[in-house]
Write an enzyme that holds these catalytic residues in place. Structure first.
Site, PDB file in Angstrom:
ATOM      1  N   ALA A 263       0.583   6.023  -0.140  1.00 52.97           N
ATOM      2  CA  ALA A 263       1.240   4.919   0.571  1.00 52.97           C
ATOM      3  C   ALA A 263       1.323   5.208   2.082  1.00 52.97           C
ATOM      4  O   ALA A 263       1.434   6.364   2.472  1.00 52.97           O
ATOM      5  CB  ALA A 263       2.643   4.696   0.013  1.00 52.97           C
ATOM      6  N   GLY A 266      -3.343   3.265   4.173  1.00 55.37           N
ATOM      7  CA  GLY A 266      -4.313   3.264   5.278  1.00 55.37           C
ATOM      8  C   GLY A 266      -5.552   4.080   4.977  1.00 55.37           C
ATOM      9  O   GLY A 266      -6.679   3.636   5.211  1.00 55.37           O
ATOM     10  N   LYS A 267      -5.344   5.258   4.430  1.00 57.22           N
ATOM     11  CA  LYS A 267      -6.489   6.142   4.147  1.00 57.22           C
ATOM     12  C   LYS A 267      -7.222   5.690   2.881  1.00 57.22           C
ATOM     13  O   LYS A 267      -8.448   5.727   2.822  1.00 57.22           O
ATOM     14  CB  LYS A 267      -6.020   7.592   4.034  1.00 57.22           C
ATOM     15  N   ASP A 312       4.084  10.690  -9.825  1.00 56.55           N
ATOM     16  CA  ASP A 312       4.257  11.949  -9.103  1.00 56.55           C
ATOM     17  C   ASP A 312       2.962  12.738  -9.210  1.00 56.55           C
ATOM     18  O   ASP A 312       2.529  13.093 -10.303  1.00 56.55           O
ATOM     19  CB  ASP A 312       5.423  12.727  -9.746  1.00 56.55           C
ATOM     20  N   CYS A 384       0.304  15.047   9.203  1.00 54.76           N
ATOM     21  CA  CYS A 384       0.459  14.529  10.569  1.00 54.76           C
ATOM     22  C   CYS A 384       1.458  15.412  11.315  1.00 54.76           C
ATOM     23  O   CYS A 384       2.392  14.939  11.948  1.00 54.76           O
ATOM     24  CB  CYS A 384       0.894  13.062  10.570  1.00 54.76           C
TER      25      CYS A 384
END
Length: 449
Positions: A263, A266-267, A312, A384
């Site tokens: 989630a 984007g990737k 998960d 990130c």
């Protein structure tokens, strides 16, 4: 005119209070405030500048304020936020005269408090105006000085300086004080970059090609998420660093891919586009409302090869057969130290121990998804953040415990040309100052045949 400007400052003050009190993300609260108050475009710019700017510079503003506040006298949080807001305007915003910043602050103090508070606010700001700012240059320790100059916690500056050296740390801390450029990825399954640029320019946007990513565009003016091009599914808002992950993974048509922490998608959607809507991208997330975001993004882009699941990833082996995926992406939960330009409040809420706790989760996740990869398959680990404990150390620890994996030295060949000089071996640390994108880490591993 004055009433409207005052409203913007009051809204900024409320946002600053809410962010600090609830430790909520500034970007989400700001977006909500803009929608709720139906602000005109010119006020959105000022509200964003005041909120982000005051947050970005909080430690510096407090250093400037300190000599003018009575020692030992406690002031209410909203009054401190109001003073920070006024000082930010006086020091950093050339277009707002000091007298206007002071007047507006005193008016808000009268409205929210009483005459005594208004007099105190007026006194502090006028004393500061007369006497000037205390100099940060007086601070002897260069790391403490950099911490105050750039409003980064001292523990983080010391940590970065130890890992990357003083100069790199200084560059990174300074870039973190600047506003990020909005970038978008072109949906190459539907259109070309040039067609998108032409359409956006016709809509009134000022845009340019990204010099880094072949499918990316940069917006110099205008919010691309409001464009018809976005609504038609021709672009996705995504940072350029984040786009590099799909290149690193190198997915090919008709393959089966696992995106283990997917989630908002984007990737996943970038990988699906690169596969030309063939094969299958299984996109997992722990939370149902986040899985809905993946679904929404996939349907807006017209992608039918994404299968989102609420799950998960640590329990992947219960759901999927061993060695059933050609490639796996683990974009792991991390401290987010690479995206502080977008979420400046993060600087003040993160603790050094958080990084240690996260690195344990990251290793657990890598260990859990590894058996699901086919022999010869590629496993990409990304974050990130800019920190060796969460990045290089996690990967080194994983490789030590999993000898069937090795660094993938073909990684460099899959990456856009502009990025290749930054890659040495099988991983890549992008700093925010490298090409003004988010700080990001990517490691490429391959399962031995």
């Amino acid at each position: 005119m004055r009433k409207q400007a005052k409203n913007v400052r009051e809204t900024a003050l409320e946002l600053l209070e809410a962010i600090e009190k609830n430790q909520s993300y500034s970007n989400l609260l700001l977006h909500h405030a803009i929608e709720k108050n139906h602000l005109p475009a010119k006020d959105i710019g000022l509200l964003t500048e005041l909120t982000y700017g005051t947050l970005q510079r909080k430690m510096t503003l407090d250093y400037y304020l300190q000599p003018f506040l009575k020692k030992g006298k406690k002031i209410e949080n909203w009054v401190l936020q109001l003073l920070r807001l006024a000082v930010y305007q006086m020091v950093y915003l050339d277009k707002i005269p000091d007298r206007a910043a002071i007047f507006e602050a005193v008016e808000i103090a009268k409205k929210r408090g009483h005459k005594g508070i208004a007099a105190m606010v007026n006194g502090v700001l006028r004393s500061m105006q007369r006497q000037g700012l205390p100099s940060v240059e007086k601070v002897a320790d260069p790391l403490v000085r950099l911490s105050l100059e750039t409003s980064h916690p001292e523990w983080l500056i010391r940590r970065w300086a130890e890992q990357f050296g003083f100069e790199k740390t200084k560059e990174m801390a300074e870039v973190n004080l600047t506003a990020p450029t909005q970038t978008a990825r072109v949906n190459t399954a539907k259109t070309t970059r040039q067609e998108c640029l032409d359409r956006l320019e016709a809509e009134g946007y000022i845009v340019e090609k990204s010099p880094i990513i072949p499918v990316a565009i940069r917006s110099l003016k205008g919010n691309l998420a409001a464009s018809a091009v976005f609504k038609e599914g021709l672009i996705t808002i995504q940072d350029e660093s984040s786009m590099l992950v799909a290149y690193a993974l190198g997915a090919e048509e008709n393959e089966t891919i696992l995106d283990a922490c997917a989630a908002p998608g984007g990737k996943s959607t970038h990988i699906a586009e690169k596969m030309q809507n063939t094969g299958k991208v299984v996109a997992l997330d722990l939370h149902e409302h986040k899985v809905k975001l993946i679904n929404d993004n996939a349907s807006r882009l017209g992608l039918i090869n994404i299968q989102p699941l609420t799950m998960d990833s640590k329990k992947g082996s219960e759901q999927f057969e061993r060695e059933s995926f050609d490639r796996i992406l683990l974009d792991a939960p991390c401290s987010g130290l690479g995206v502080m330009r977008r979420k400046p409040d993060m600087k003040y809420t993160k603790k050094e121990n958080d990084l240690f706790q996260l690195s344990k989760i990251q290793i657990e996740l890598l260990t859990a998804v590894a058996p699901l990869l086919k022999k010869g398959g590629v496993l990409v680990y990304s974050t990130c953040t800019v920190d060796q404990q969460e990045n290089e150390n996690v990967v080194a620890s994983f490789l030590k415990e999993n000898p069937e994996f090795a660094g993938d030295l073909q990684f460099k060949n899959r990456m856009p040309e502009a990025i290749q000089p930054l890659i040495h071996g099988f991983d890549l640390q992008i700093f925010p100052q490298d090409f003004s994108s988010d700080g990001f880490y990517i490691a490429c591993l391959r399962k031995k045949v």
